[in-house]
Structures are given as C-alpha cells and as structure tokens.
Scaffold this motif. Sequence first.
Motif, short mmCIF file in Angstrom:
data_model
loop_
_atom_site.label_atom_id
_atom_site.label_comp_id
_atom_site.label_asym_id
_atom_site.label_seq_id
_atom_site.Cartn_x
_atom_site.Cartn_y
_atom_site.Cartn_z
N PHE A 23 0.83 -1.21 0.00
CA PHE A 23 0.00 0.00 0.00
C PHE A 23 0.87 1.26 0.00
O PHE A 23 0.51 2.26 -0.64
CB PHE A 23 -0.94 0.00 1.21
N ILE A 24 1.98 1.23 0.70
CA ILE A 24 2.89 2.38 0.67
C ILE A 24 3.41 2.60 -0.75
O ILE A 24 3.49 3.73 -1.24
CB ILE A 24 4.05 2.17 1.65
N THR A 25 3.77 1.50 -1.42
CA THR A 25 4.21 1.60 -2.82
C THR A 25 3.12 2.17 -3.71
O THR A 25 3.39 2.99 -4.60
CB THR A 25 4.64 0.21 -3.33
N GLN A 56 -0.44 1.93 8.27
CA GLN A 56 0.49 2.85 8.91
C GLN A 56 1.35 3.51 7.84
O GLN A 56 2.22 2.87 7.24
CB GLN A 56 1.37 2.10 9.92
N ILE A 57 1.09 4.78 7.61
CA ILE A 57 1.81 5.52 6.57
C ILE A 57 2.91 6.33 7.25
O ILE A 57 2.63 7.10 8.18
CB ILE A 57 0.86 6.45 5.80
N PRO A 58 4.16 6.18 6.83
CA PRO A 58 5.26 6.96 7.43
C PRO A 58 5.01 8.45 7.27
O PRO A 58 4.39 8.91 6.30
CB PRO A 58 6.49 6.49 6.64
N SER A 59 5.51 9.20 8.22
CA SER A 59 5.28 10.64 8.23
C SER A 59 5.99 11.37 7.10
O SER A 59 5.59 12.47 6.71
CB SER A 59 5.73 11.22 9.57
N ASP A 60 7.06 10.77 6.58
CA ASP A 60 7.81 11.45 5.51
C ASP A 60 7.19 11.21 4.14
O ASP A 60 7.71 11.70 3.13
CB ASP A 60 9.27 10.96 5.50
N ILE A 61 6.09 10.46 4.06
CA ILE A 61 5.42 10.20 2.78
C ILE A 61 4.18 11.08 2.70
O ILE A 61 3.31 11.05 3.58
CB ILE A 61 5.03 8.72 2.63
N GLU A 62 4.13 11.90 1.68
CA GLU A 62 2.98 12.78 1.49
C GLU A 62 1.88 12.03 0.76
O GLU A 62 2.11 11.40 -0.28
CB GLU A 62 3.40 14.01 0.67
#
Length: 370
Positions: free
Chosen positions: A43-45, A220-226
Amino acid sequence: MMQKNNNLDWQKVYSNYSPKLLGICRRYIQDIYTAEDIVQDSFITAIQKNDQLNDEKALFGWLKKIVVNNALQHIRKHSKDTFITTEPSEIPDTYSEMDNHLLEEKNVFIYDFTNEELLSSIDSLPPHHKSVFNLYFIENHSHAEISGLLGITVNTSKSHLLRAKKAVQNYLLNNVVNHNTPKKKMAHLLVILGLGGLLWAQTFQSKFLNFTIQPSKKLQIPSDIEINNLKFSSSNKTWKKNVIVGVTILIIIVASIFLLNPKNSSFITINDSTVSSNLTNQKIETKENQINRNETISNSNLEQNINQDQIYSPNNNHENSSKIQVYEEEKSLKSKQNLKKTMIKDSVKEVPQKVIVVKKIIKRDTIFVD
C-alpha cells in the motif's frame, strides 16, 4: 470507497481491500505477520506510485499485482531454494500424469476440501514450487508469463508445477483424506470421463476466490510520505467514449433510414426510368436515321431506273408516265410519314425544329420518234 470529491481515501481503500489482499499474500507467505507486513508495504508503494493508476475499476487488480510481486521478491530474497535448476531431468512427465488422472484413487479432487486443508497442502510445498503452483492454478498465468515473472525457463516452470501437483496430491491423500471426507459427484464423473485435470484449477480457484484474512492493524503511513489524494480522470475518458459510440450509432441509424425510405427508392426508380427512356429515344432516333438513309437510297435507285427507262425504252411513253406518277405519289406519301415522325419526335423532346420539304420535279425529255 470514494469520497464525494472523487478523491481516493487510502485508509478506506485499505479497510475494504486489505482482507482479500492478505488472503492472497498468505498463499505465498506462510507466516501471517510477514504477509501482513508485505501488504502494508504494498500500500505504501501504491501511494507513492498513484500516478500510474488511471481507472478506479482497475484499483484492486493493480493492488493485487503489487502484493504478488512483493511476495515473490520476498521469497527470492529469503528462500534457500533456487528458482532455476540446471538438471536435465527437469522435463514434465505428462504421460504418467495423464495415467494418474484415469484412476480414482490417484485424483484426490473427487473429495471436497476446506480452505484450511487446501492451504495446508500449499504450505507443504517448497517456496519455488509454491510460487509456480499459485501463479498457474490460482492466478491463471501461463508458463510463458510465469517464466517472465520468476526469471526461469518455460520447461523449469512446467517441471516445478508437475512436482508441486504430486506433492499436493500426496499430502492430501496421506494427511487429510479419510472415510468421513465427503465426495463430489460431479468431480467423480469428470474423473471417469478422463477430465480429471480440470479439477485442479477449478478446485483451488473456487475455494480461494473470496478467501480473506482480517489484518491485525490499520494502515500505517510513514510521516515522511505525502499522501496525494488520487483523482481519477476516467470519467472524462468514459464520457468521450460514450459520445463517440453515440455518434456512430446515430450515423448508422440515419443511413439505414435513408436507404429504407420508400421515397428514396421511388426517386431511384424514376432516375432509372429516365435513363431507360433516354436510351430508348436514342435507339429510335438511330433506327429512324437508318430508315431515312434506306429511303434515300431507294429513291435514288428509283430515279435511276426511271431515267434508264426514258433512255432505253422510248417506245414505252405511256408506261413511263405511269411510273413517274406512281413514283411521285409514293414519294409524297413517304414525305408525309417522315413529317409525322418528325412532329412526334419533336413533341417528345419538346424541342422546336424546322422541317424543310424538298420536292423534285422530273421533267420528261423530248422523245424523238423515227
């Protein structure tokens, strides 16, 4: 799944699709926590590469492709077994496989298994056999496509699949099947007819079509990913396609009405009759010209005969005068007929023409009588 402004809500997409995607990943990765991490990473990708998605309807298929690719990469990275084999014996034994399908006890899919029982049989396979088995029977890929995905030859893919089938069949017969295992009547009939090979894909695809596992944590989406809310442009493309299709159908309907309209057909008939009448008039004119030429030739011949009679038959004065009188009458009658034809032809064409009648007077020469 979609907000009112047509922007994609990734948290909502995750809650809707993650159970099914985790069920898919679990077929490749036995450890459920590792499988869940792979789904999270997928999902992050997808969030980072959301510009590659143009159609909302293809969203699940796109996410599924990312999950499967990430699962295969994890297997290749952490598996001790190699996907590529250099053994010359890695050629599928299709003949022995076909013989096994003819025997009821050798085709295990006359029995009805649960999802958990089939999943345990897949878990018993080595990672490289498991990957080929999942891709071929459940994901419905060909050996050529599997060859490209795993970086192996087509024969290696076929060999892995054959070994995986034998291992799954042995596992189910030795660890699951017993006297209480229910049988499928339709599957039993297919085996008798020699079509037992169809049961492999049918059994696994039907059992894992809606197989889901609920994730234990949220996305859980990292904070550095917009997070870029994805706005689909498929509606504009769909609108354009609908307009093109509508215009094409309208053109076809108008053309059909024009061709099937009786007025148009009568117009065509009138044109055809006009052409045929013109051709008929041309033929009549040609025939009249020929008749006129023939009459001219006959008149000249008749005049020559009369002149000859005058020259060579001086004693037949009475006969010559009668011939001349008959000739003048015939000539006058023919002139009247030609005049009538000319008047009829002129009336048909409605083109005024001048008619000139030339009358020749034949004077008798002086006859000297000895």
